[in-house]
Write an enzyme that holds these catalytic residues in place. Structure first.
Site, PDB file in Angstrom:
ATOM      1  N   LYS A  36      -9.922  32.584 -39.758  1.00  0.00           N
ATOM      2  CA  LYS A  36     -10.164  31.293 -39.036  1.00  0.00           C
ATOM      3  C   LYS A  36     -11.641  31.175 -38.610  1.00  0.00           C
ATOM      4  O   LYS A  36     -12.080  32.127 -38.236  1.00  0.00           O
ATOM      5  CB  LYS A  36      -9.287  31.203 -37.903  1.00  0.00           C
ATOM      6  CG  LYS A  36      -9.339  29.645 -37.120  1.00  0.00           C
ATOM      7  CD  LYS A  36      -8.165  29.836 -35.951  1.00  0.00           C
ATOM      8  CE  LYS A  36      -8.254  28.367 -35.212  1.00  0.00           C
ATOM      9  NZ  LYS A  36      -7.382  28.336 -34.194  1.00  0.00           N
TER      10      LYS A  36
ATOM     11  N   SER B 233      -4.313  24.394 -34.103  1.00  0.00           N
ATOM     12  CA  SER B 233      -5.543  24.236 -34.767  1.00  0.00           C
ATOM     13  C   SER B 233      -5.773  25.363 -35.919  1.00  0.00           C
ATOM     14  O   SER B 233      -6.562  24.888 -36.750  1.00  0.00           O
ATOM     15  CB  SER B 233      -6.602  24.629 -33.701  1.00  0.00           C
ATOM     16  OG  SER B 233      -6.695  25.780 -33.101  1.00  0.00           O
TER      17      SER B 233
ATOM     18  N   SER C  35      -1.813  27.321 -31.232  1.00  0.00           N
ATOM     19  CA  SER C  35      -2.533  27.373 -32.588  1.00  0.00           C
ATOM     20  C   SER C  35      -2.226  28.330 -33.605  1.00  0.00           C
ATOM     21  O   SER C  35      -2.576  27.950 -34.651  1.00  0.00           O
ATOM     22  CB  SER C  35      -3.848  27.343 -32.214  1.00  0.00           C
ATOM     23  OG  SER C  35      -4.271  25.977 -31.913  1.00  0.00           O
TER      24      SER C  35
HETATM   25  N1  GLN Z   1      -3.071  22.204 -29.573  1.00  0.00           N
HETATM   26  C1  GLN Z   1      -3.397  22.785 -28.212  1.00  0.00           C
HETATM   27  C2  GLN Z   1      -4.733  22.259 -27.657  1.00  0.00           C
HETATM   28  O1  GLN Z   1      -5.123  21.393 -28.504  1.00  0.00           O
HETATM   29  C3  GLN Z   1      -3.599  24.238 -28.530  1.00  0.00           C
HETATM   30  C4  GLN Z   1      -4.737  24.632 -29.307  1.00  0.00           C
HETATM   31  C5  GLN Z   1      -4.940  26.300 -29.423  1.00  0.00           C
HETATM   32  O2  GLN Z   1      -3.764  26.914 -29.362  1.00  0.00           O
HETATM   33  N2  GLN Z   1      -6.092  26.636 -29.750  1.00  0.00           N
HETATM   34  O3  GLN Z   1      -5.189  22.607 -26.768  1.00  0.00           O
END
Ligand code: GLN
Length: 493
Positions: free
Chosen positions: A79, A154, A178
């Protein structure tokens, strides 16, 4: 035999060890397949063929001198929030579009010591803020099961890459879901380790008290193998835990008789897709059939505050962490300014996307004098209560099981204009980060050919139990064997 890019880590390892294939052959197969897949799914921000082939040659040398570890010669995608020395690390943001880190994250150092092969960097929501990968400043990644839908986020690029066999495995990061949510949306295995289990050194910070790096893999065995390689104490990360790292593959057996599993009703939320609810019923019955003692009368009432707590704490930490992108030290710098202050303002104005700005504003507000007690401090207090609620539950249960997300993947564009709807897609995963617990998502079924995942939550530092349950479930089901039809394309189109 499967085509090389379709192999799992454990299968590829066996073939490498027996010298039936070479790391270079495996890497070339993945790179060729990746190039074809990318035209459809766009999971990668950067590919680094030369680095990958060089690492593959090194791996082959190690193998021929008898030094093979489980990840030696195995191609992975990382990532793009994890620093890789000499390879661009953009966080899918314009502000870091040309940032080449001068150092490796600890997890990358560990993977390099294991002689894995890095194919490139995976697309993501900008700075890991989002649930669909649509917040990438570059392009959205497509869900391999339906190209009109999101892969989750994400870590959407990482999940898509594993689902399509672009990479044998991938690393993601998880601040509120994410890793697990995209794993569920793409039908792969994704694990968020206990907070402190894996070093955050070199992980570009979003919300430091919530972020963890973890594996996305084709099956549970591979997940254990990657966790073995990346877990452990790191003096460079003061929040990393000194607990010894067990061999996570040891806990992988199919006997879960008598294991106590709680099903918290609060995770079967209002607005949940009925077919996902039905699918979860089938999955829970399967666990019961395997001999687990399932208790459905579990209630974790504070769960409903987790989303609110998360959206105070995560943006607060983000607003502090993202202050460093001022155009002075590194990254994009606006030159079109009369003085230093204007330069900083314009750097942020043009460098950050809308969601990142929204989070910075939310966080700055919540931390400001006069509001700190009402928001940030209150959220921290509720966080403590949520941690306690889980602790009490784990007096009675070995693990908790919930859906990973309330729905199957949604359409691209469907939620971009409604941040609250987008935030709601993480209701089942956020509480786990608030409490710092480990949780895994495993493929658990399909609704009209769109996948959903089952989340298994464990006690702190008890990744072994959740891997064990996940493995038993996986062996008793075929969901993980389903591949998105587009991944089978063998001719360029
Ligand atoms: N979707 C959540 C956010 O936007 C979690 C994102 C993540 O785990 N990096 O904060």
């Amino acid at each position: 035999m499967s085509e090389l890019h379709q192999l799992t880590i454990s299968h590829a390892h066996q073939l490498l060890k027996e010298k039936k294939i070479s790391a270079v052959e495996l890497t070339e197969a993945c790179l060729a397949h990746l190039a074809k897949m990318e035209r459809k799914v766009q999971a990668c921000v950067t590919t680094c063929e030369d680095v990958a082939l060089e690492q593959a040659r090194e791996a082959d040398k190690a193998i021929s001198s008898g030094k093979i570890q489980p990840l030696t010669g195995i191609p992975a995608l990382i990532k793009d929030v994890i620093c890789t020395r000499g390879i661009k690390t953009t966080c899918s943001s314009k502000i870091l579009a040309n940032f080449v880190p001068p150092y490796d994250a600890t997890v990358i150092e560990k993977l390099k010591r294991a002689k894995t092969v890095i194919l490139g960097k995976a697309n993501m929501d900008e700075f890991a803020m989002g649930s669909s990968t649509e917040n990438s400043a570059f392009f959205p990644t497509k869900n391999p099961w339906d190209l009109n839908r999101v892969p989750g986020g994400s870590s959407g690029g990482s999940a898509t890459a594993v689902a399509t066999d672009e990479a044998i495995y991938a690393l993601g990061s998880d601040t509120g879901g994410s890793i697990r949510q995209p794993a569920g949306f793409c039908s792969v295995v994704g694990l968020k380790p206990t907070y402190g289990r894996v070093s955050r050194y070199g992980l570009v910070a979003f919300a430091s008290s919530l972020d963890q790096i973890g594996p996305l893999t084709k099956n549970v065995t591979d997940c254990a193998l990657v966790l073995n390689a990346i877990a452990g104490h790191d003096p460079q990360d003061s929040t990393s835990a000194p607990n010894p790292v067990p061999d996570y593959t040891r806990s992988l057996n199919t006997d879960i008789k008598g294991m106590r599993i709680g099903i918290p009703k609060d995770y079967f939320v209002e607005g949940m897709q009925p077919e996902v609810r039905d699918g979860m019923e089938v999955a829970i019955k399967k666990l019961q059939g395997l001999g687990a003692e399932v208790d459905r009368e579990v209630s974790l009432p504070l769960t409903r505050y987790a989303l609110a707590v998360y959206y105070i704490i995560a943006p607060s930490e983000a607003s502090a962490n993202l202050a460093r992108y001022d155009g002075v030290k590194y990254g994009f710098s606006s030159q079109d300014a009369g003085n230093m202050w204007e330069a900083m303002e314009k750097t942020k104005q043009f460098g950050f996307g809308a969601e990142v700005k929204r989070r910075i504003m939310l966080g700055t507000y919540a931390l400001s004098a006069g509001y700190y007690d009402a928001y940030y401090l209150k959220a921290q207090k509720v966080r403590t209560l949520i941690i306690k609620e889980f602790k009490d539950a784990f007096e009675k249960y070995d693990a908790l099981v919930t859906p990973t997300s309330p729905t199957v993947p949604f359409k691209l564009g469907e939620k971009v204009d409604d941040p609250v709807q987008m935030y709601l897609s993480d209701v089942c995963t956020l509480p786990i980060n608030i409490a710092g617990l480990p949780a895994i998502s495993v493929p658990a079924g399909f609704v009209n050919d769109l996948p959903f995942g089952m989340q298994i939550i464990g006690k702190p530092f008890d990744e072994e139990t959740i891997l064990h349950i996940a493995f038993a479930y996986e062996q008793a089901t075929d969901w993980h064997k389903n591949k998105p039809p587009i991944s089978k394309i063998s001719q360029p189109s």
